[in-house]
Enzyme design. Sequence first.
Site, PDB file in Angstrom:
ATOM      1  N   HIS A   1      16.783  -1.729  21.854  1.00  0.00           N
ATOM      2  CA  HIS A   1      18.033  -2.240  21.071  1.00  0.00           C
ATOM      3  C   HIS A   1      17.584  -3.727  20.341  1.00  0.00           C
ATOM      4  CE1 HIS A   1      22.251  -4.387  20.940  1.00  0.00           C
ATOM      5  NE2 HIS A   1      21.972  -3.549  19.830  1.00  0.00           N
TER       6      HIS A   1
ATOM      7  N   SER B   1      23.855   0.369  20.041  1.00  0.00           N
ATOM      8  CA  SER B   1      24.405  -1.013  20.559  1.00  0.00           C
ATOM      9  C   SER B   1      24.863  -0.838  21.754  1.00  0.00           C
ATOM     10  CB  SER B   1      25.290  -1.258  19.291  1.00  0.00           C
ATOM     11  OG  SER B   1      24.725  -1.304  17.881  1.00  0.00           O
TER      12      SER B   1
ATOM     13  N   ASN C   1      25.586  -7.898  23.680  1.00  0.00           N
ATOM     14  CA  ASN C   1      26.477  -7.462  22.972  1.00  0.00           C
ATOM     15  C   ASN C   1      27.903  -7.521  23.893  1.00  0.00           C
ATOM     16  OD1 ASN C   1      25.458  -6.818  20.685  1.00  0.00           O
ATOM     17  ND2 ASN C   1      25.439  -4.454  20.804  1.00  0.00           N
TER      18      ASN C   1
ATOM     19  N   GLU D   1      16.339  -5.497  23.679  1.00  0.00           N
ATOM     20  CA  GLU D   1      16.695  -5.213  25.230  1.00  0.00           C
ATOM     21  C   GLU D   1      16.171  -3.794  25.096  1.00  0.00           C
ATOM     22  OE1 GLU D   1      21.103  -7.276  25.596  1.00  0.00           O
ATOM     23  OE2 GLU D   1      20.802  -5.439  23.938  1.00  0.00           O
TER      24      GLU D   1
HETATM   25  N1  CAA Z   1      16.389  -9.606   6.615  1.00  0.00           N
HETATM   26  C1  CAA Z   1      15.394  -9.985   6.546  1.00  0.00           C
HETATM   27  N2  CAA Z   1      14.865 -11.376   6.656  1.00  0.00           N
HETATM   28  C2  CAA Z   1      16.007 -12.022   6.482  1.00  0.00           C
HETATM   29  C3  CAA Z   1      17.447 -11.749   6.352  1.00  0.00           C
HETATM   30  C4  CAA Z   1      17.502 -10.418   6.404  1.00  0.00           C
HETATM   31  N3  CAA Z   1      18.798  -9.886   6.212  1.00  0.00           N
HETATM   32  N4  CAA Z   1      18.102 -13.079   6.620  1.00  0.00           N
HETATM   33  C5  CAA Z   1      17.436 -14.116   6.869  1.00  0.00           C
HETATM   34  N5  CAA Z   1      16.163 -13.438   6.770  1.00  0.00           N
HETATM   35  C6  CAA Z   1      15.013 -14.446   7.004  1.00  0.00           C
HETATM   36  C7  CAA Z   1      14.781 -15.222   6.084  1.00  0.00           C
HETATM   37  O1  CAA Z   1      13.858 -14.670   5.041  1.00  0.00           O
HETATM   38  C8  CAA Z   1      14.216 -16.294   6.599  1.00  0.00           C
HETATM   39  O2  CAA Z   1      12.761 -16.205   6.964  1.00  0.00           O
HETATM   40  P1  CAA Z   1      11.725 -17.363   6.697  1.00  0.00           P
HETATM   41  O3  CAA Z   1      12.141 -18.511   7.758  1.00  0.00           O
HETATM   42  O4  CAA Z   1      10.370 -16.506   7.225  1.00  0.00           O
HETATM   43  O5  CAA Z   1      11.773 -17.828   5.388  1.00  0.00           O
HETATM   44  C9  CAA Z   1      14.614 -16.488   7.989  1.00  0.00           C
HETATM   45  O6  CAA Z   1      15.218 -15.288   8.055  1.00  0.00           O
HETATM   46  C10 CAA Z   1      15.910 -17.435   7.897  1.00  0.00           C
HETATM   47  O7  CAA Z   1      16.644 -17.254   6.903  1.00  0.00           O
HETATM   48  P2  CAA Z   1      17.439 -18.147   5.922  1.00  0.00           P
HETATM   49  O8  CAA Z   1      16.931 -19.581   5.996  1.00  0.00           O
HETATM   50  O9  CAA Z   1      17.973 -17.644   4.806  1.00  0.00           O
HETATM   51  O10 CAA Z   1      18.925 -18.248   6.877  1.00  0.00           O
HETATM   52  P3  CAA Z   1      19.338 -18.874   7.936  1.00  0.00           P
HETATM   53  O11 CAA Z   1      18.456 -20.170   8.438  1.00  0.00           O
HETATM   54  O12 CAA Z   1      20.871 -19.139   7.827  1.00  0.00           O
HETATM   55  O13 CAA Z   1      19.159 -17.580   9.000  1.00  0.00           O
HETATM   56  C11 CAA Z   1      19.854 -15.793  10.277  1.00  0.00           C
HETATM   57  C12 CAA Z   1      19.796 -16.525   9.070  1.00  0.00           C
HETATM   58  C13 CAA Z   1      18.457 -15.732  11.050  1.00  0.00           C
HETATM   59  C14 CAA Z   1      20.352 -14.454  10.117  1.00  0.00           C
HETATM   60  C15 CAA Z   1      20.599 -16.992  11.102  1.00  0.00           C
HETATM   61  O14 CAA Z   1      21.769 -17.202  10.682  1.00  0.00           O
HETATM   62  C16 CAA Z   1      21.025 -16.145  12.726  1.00  0.00           C
HETATM   63  O15 CAA Z   1      20.358 -16.152  13.613  1.00  0.00           O
HETATM   64  N6  CAA Z   1      22.384 -15.776  12.757  1.00  0.00           N
HETATM   65  C17 CAA Z   1      22.727 -15.051  13.809  1.00  0.00           C
HETATM   66  C18 CAA Z   1      22.531 -13.545  13.774  1.00  0.00           C
HETATM   67  C19 CAA Z   1      22.773 -12.835  14.953  1.00  0.00           C
HETATM   68  O16 CAA Z   1      23.686 -13.184  15.785  1.00  0.00           O
HETATM   69  N7  CAA Z   1      22.480 -11.394  15.077  1.00  0.00           N
HETATM   70  C20 CAA Z   1      22.873 -10.596  16.160  1.00  0.00           C
HETATM   71  C21 CAA Z   1      24.040  -9.882  15.804  1.00  0.00           C
HETATM   72  S1  CAA Z   1      24.357  -8.668  16.941  1.00  0.00           S
HETATM   73  C22 CAA Z   1      23.477  -7.402  16.645  1.00  0.00           C
HETATM   74  O17 CAA Z   1      22.572  -7.082  15.634  1.00  0.00           O
HETATM   75  C23 CAA Z   1      23.394  -6.222  17.923  1.00  0.00           C
HETATM   76  C24 CAA Z   1      24.026  -5.116  17.524  1.00  0.00           C
HETATM   77  O18 CAA Z   1      24.172  -4.247  18.143  1.00  0.00           O
HETATM   78  C25 CAA Z   1      25.289  -5.179  16.627  1.00  0.00           C
END
Ligand code: CAA
Length: 513
Positions: A143, A122, A193, A155
């Site tokens: 990433h 990350s 990040n 990335e």
């Molecule tokens: N695993 C697999 N699929 C998942 C999931 C998971 N943990 N969580 C949600 N999904 C899928 C669902 O199955 C759903 O798929 P379909 O549309 O095909 O049915 C889709 O994602 C949308 O899910 P939900 O309707 O349940 O939930 P939502 O609309 O609230 O979306 C989210 C969930 C996509 C996570 C959304 O809230 C989002 O984009 N959040 C921001 C996440 C983010 O910022 N991630 C980056 C973090 S930083 C990082 O990762 C980098 C690092 O190095 C730390």
Amino acid sequence: MSGVSFNKVGVVGLGTMGAGIAEVLARGELAVVGIEINPEALERGRGHLERSTGRAVKRGKLTEEGQRAILDRIALTTDFGDLGDCDLVIEAVPERLDLKRKVFAELDRVCRADAVLATNTSSLSVTDIAVATGRPTKIVGVHFFNPAPVMRLVEVIGTVLTEPDAVTRVADLVAGLGKTPVVIGDRAGFVANRLLFGYLNQAAGMLASGHATHDDIDTAMKVGGGLPMGPFTLMDLIGLDTCLEVLEAIYAESRDRRHAPSPLLRELVTAGLLGRKSGRGFYDHGAPAAEPTAGGNGTVQPVVCVVGDGPRPARLADVPDVAIGDADLVIVLGPGAPHDAPLPPAAAEAKPGAVLAVTDSSGRVIGQAAGLDRAADVVGLHFPEADGELVEIVSTVVTGEGVADKAAALVSALGLTPVHCRDRAGGIVDALRFPYLNDAAAMLGAGYADADSIDAAMKLGCGYPTGPIADLDRLGLDRAVEVLDALYDEAREPALAPAPLLEEYRTAGRTLR
Ligand code: CAA
């Protein structure tokens, strides 16, 4: 899949990210070798894979046969020797340089000489990992974002040592998997990040200072900032231990104290409260959903009067005015500046017990309340988006007990979503988003990534509705500089001063894109 020069891909480490990456590769019809350190960890990895694909089956997005085919493409093993015929291996073990170097030494030993080795780090230096191998030209960063099956950004990081062909092949693979590659150089935190974690850490500091509750900050950033998740829900999703590691790594390079992990984050990690994966972090994930903190009881009939010459927020356009003396809530439309002008005299005609609410763009309400006989009745109403439904109810040190709650109940009966905060520059949404936007402008100015890459990173990696460069143009560079100046004046934090690129474009009267 066509046009891709990798056929068999290894994934080392099947925690949340590794399992997600293995799933993405298998969905792309590649043969995958998933490796874990011992049989127990391997079983946990199998569980992640089965749960994630099972969830897709439950939602009707995947058939049971489709699920079986994906799982069958992933060979699970604890033997590094099984990676011997992979074209590409992606490492996704915990964020510790010593551990990653150990894994890469082993990969160097067992993998073919022409295999590309990638790290899903990350924020650690890909170069630091590369120089400890015998094949630094074949080491790249790749990433993914959490949840890997959902987020579309990857990335792809090349170091000064990586051969360009390895970067191109990995970027092509990523595109073939239906994701968007952003190719960049090796700087701590890369694009997403580096921009995200300053904001997350600031949110933790805001909570620790008592400025607002985590529920209200999350609501503010979702409803007022348009983000898919508030910062505390997101930190719980990422894992607080990962957040701490990422911040430490970014701080080590930036030496920017805004990246020094909030003591609150460290305390939670030390206590073992790591977020969703441990059942509790900022939120208790076993507990029933919390009730909204403010207003919304549906029983309050708001009798509202709007006075003053300032701009009228769109959501207040249809509020029928009553005489000041009859109103429970007198909204005084402030001009935005100067912020220390007292309330207009008409407000003094409000009946006893009425709330006097001043709209104000800077979050400084005390200047208008101080010195009034009725200072205890005064709160601020701050609309981060002029046509949005979020309103920040700003309390000062002299606001009376229960007054802010009464204001919240009244504005929620008007169909607005209230959150509470103290009287500090920028309230919640602006105080959190403008430093992040400024960091993006500084990154653009430093030439690390172009506007398209920066915007794509935040949209596709973190689900932001617009990227930061486009957002600066939307919100206006004048406003950005005004809010940043106010934040800088309050905190005297060098990194909060408007980025030179912002000032330059603003002076030129041009937008950034
Ligand atoms: N695993 C697999 N699929 C998942 C999931 C998971 N943990 N969580 C949600 N999904 C899928 C669902 O199955 C759903 O798929 P379909 O549309 O095909 O049915 C889709 O994602 C949308 O899910 P939900 O309707 O349940 O939930 P939502 O609309 O609230 O979306 C989210 C969930 C996509 C996570 C959304 O809230 C989002 O984009 N959040 C921001 C996440 C983010 O910022 N991630 C980056 C973090 S930083 C990082 O990762 C980098 C690092 O190095 C730390």
